[in-house]
Design a protein around this motif. Structure first.
Motif, mmCIF file in Angstrom:
data_model
loop_
_atom_site.group_PDB
_atom_site.id
_atom_site.type_symbol
_atom_site.label_atom_id
_atom_site.label_comp_id
_atom_site.label_asym_id
_atom_site.label_seq_id
_atom_site.Cartn_x
_atom_site.Cartn_y
_atom_site.Cartn_z
ATOM 1 N N PHE A 1 40.979 35.831 -34.914
ATOM 2 C CA PHE A 1 41.419 36.934 -33.831
ATOM 3 C C PHE A 1 41.890 36.308 -32.574
ATOM 4 C CE2 PHE A 1 39.742 40.335 -36.856
ATOM 5 C CZ PHE A 1 38.817 39.712 -37.494
ATOM 6 N N SER A 2 42.104 37.117 -31.601
ATOM 7 C CA SER A 2 42.851 36.622 -30.373
ATOM 8 C C SER A 2 41.828 35.873 -29.525
ATOM 9 C CB SER A 2 43.426 37.783 -29.546
ATOM 10 O OG SER A 2 42.451 38.666 -29.459
ATOM 11 N N HIS B 1 37.234 26.801 -27.356
ATOM 12 C CA HIS B 1 37.859 26.238 -28.484
ATOM 13 C C HIS B 1 38.836 27.351 -29.434
ATOM 14 C CE1 HIS B 1 34.452 22.876 -29.113
ATOM 15 N NE2 HIS B 1 34.925 22.950 -27.927
ATOM 16 N N ARG B 2 39.851 26.645 -29.670
ATOM 17 C CA ARG B 2 40.850 27.415 -30.262
ATOM 18 C C ARG B 2 41.255 27.097 -31.737
ATOM 19 N NH1 ARG B 2 45.830 26.317 -26.501
ATOM 20 N NH2 ARG B 2 46.718 27.848 -27.730
ATOM 21 N N SER C 1 44.974 29.427 -32.492
ATOM 22 C CA SER C 1 45.735 30.440 -32.048
ATOM 23 C C SER C 1 46.051 31.465 -33.007
ATOM 24 C CB SER C 1 46.729 30.027 -31.258
ATOM 25 O OG SER C 1 46.457 29.271 -30.154
ATOM 26 N N GLU C 2 45.358 31.952 -33.983
ATOM 27 C CA GLU C 2 45.505 33.151 -35.000
ATOM 28 C C GLU C 2 46.383 32.842 -36.059
ATOM 29 O OE1 GLU C 2 45.799 37.080 -32.850
ATOM 30 O OE2 GLU C 2 45.851 35.975 -31.247
ATOM 31 N N GLU D 1 37.265 35.043 -39.422
ATOM 32 C CA GLU D 1 36.368 35.588 -40.679
ATOM 33 C C GLU D 1 37.029 34.808 -41.706
ATOM 34 O OE1 GLU D 1 35.183 40.118 -39.184
ATOM 35 O OE2 GLU D 1 36.701 39.814 -40.547
ATOM 36 N N MET D 2 36.182 34.671 -42.858
ATOM 37 C CA MET D 2 36.701 34.171 -44.129
ATOM 38 C C MET D 2 36.226 35.300 -45.084
ATOM 39 S SD MET D 2 34.743 31.046 -45.689
ATOM 40 C CE MET D 2 34.968 31.753 -47.397
#
Lengths: 114, 115
Positions: B69-70, B29-30, B51-52, B75-76
């Protein structure tokens, strides 16, 4: 922008009775519609969704919802509820096409009374 | 296949502190979205990453930020915590095909209490 209204914050119903949880949405474009269920101390799980085609969609545990474009509604129904259906139910809408955020209603707590 | 994992499950912080919450999406999942859930407001959309890149953003103050991240983990961060930030923070991941018709899978959430 789209919005979702769940007018009933709580719905008490006796076990084996039918139930309807109401959801109305507003959007100027075509949408996808979803119902999610949240059990205590859990995340949300998809219950059913309407993307296109038949306006009546069903879940594996007996719930169904009907997309009514003229009334901009997507009410959730079950003919006979069980204690295990006690949970909070969220209606959600997302514009079709492209990358769009999902907008959730404020939720309806279904309390099944034995 | 592992589900969406959020850590930690519970957090207690003091007003003025900052906090970082983590979300590991389902493999493949992206798209990762974050929501704030409170009894009075329901689920409020914070932001979505794909995708970042931040692709959508809700109406929250700049104290709320995020990143991806890649490897699609996200993160929040909430800085200068306020009592009103106490909530369940939910992360959802999806494959995110074109058209937005893919299902979002939710984690169990992080319960943040600000005292």
């Amino acid at each position: 922008a789209q919005s979702v209204t769940q007018l009933d914050s709580q719905v008490p119903v006796f076990e084996e009775a039918p139930v309807e949880l109401r959801c109305n949405y507003s959007s100027s474009v075509s949408v996808y519609l979803f119902w999610y269920v949240q059990y205590p101390n859990q995340g949300l799980q998809l219950l059913l969704k309407y993307l296109s085609g038949s306006t009546l969609v069903k879940s594996i545990n007996g719930f169904e919802a009907e997309f009514n474009k003229s009334q901009t509604s997507f009410h959730l129904r079950k003919p006979s509820v069980h204690i295990s259906d006690t949970a909070e139910y969220f209606c959600a809408v997302r514009r079709s096409g492209g990358y769009q955020k999902v907008t959730f209603g404020t939720g309806t707590k279904l309390q099944v009374i034995p | 296949k592992a589900g969406v994992t959020q850590t930690p499950r519970y957090l207690i912080k003091t007003r003025g502190q900052q906090v970082t919450l983590s979300c590991s999406p389902i493999s493949g999942h992206r798209s990762v979205s974050w929501y704030q859930q409170t009894p009075g407001q329901g689920l409020q959309f914070l932001f979505e990453y794909f995708s970042e890149t931040q692709r959508n953003k809700g109406n929250f103050p700049g104290r709320f930020s995020g990143r991806q991240f890649s490897n699609s983990r996200s993160e929040m961060n909430v800085s200068t915590l306020e009592l009103g930030d106490s909530a369940l923070y939910l992360c959802a991941s999806s494959l995110e095909g074109r058209g937005g018709n893919t299902e979002a899978f939710f984690g169990q959430g992080t319960r943040l209490t600000v005292v």
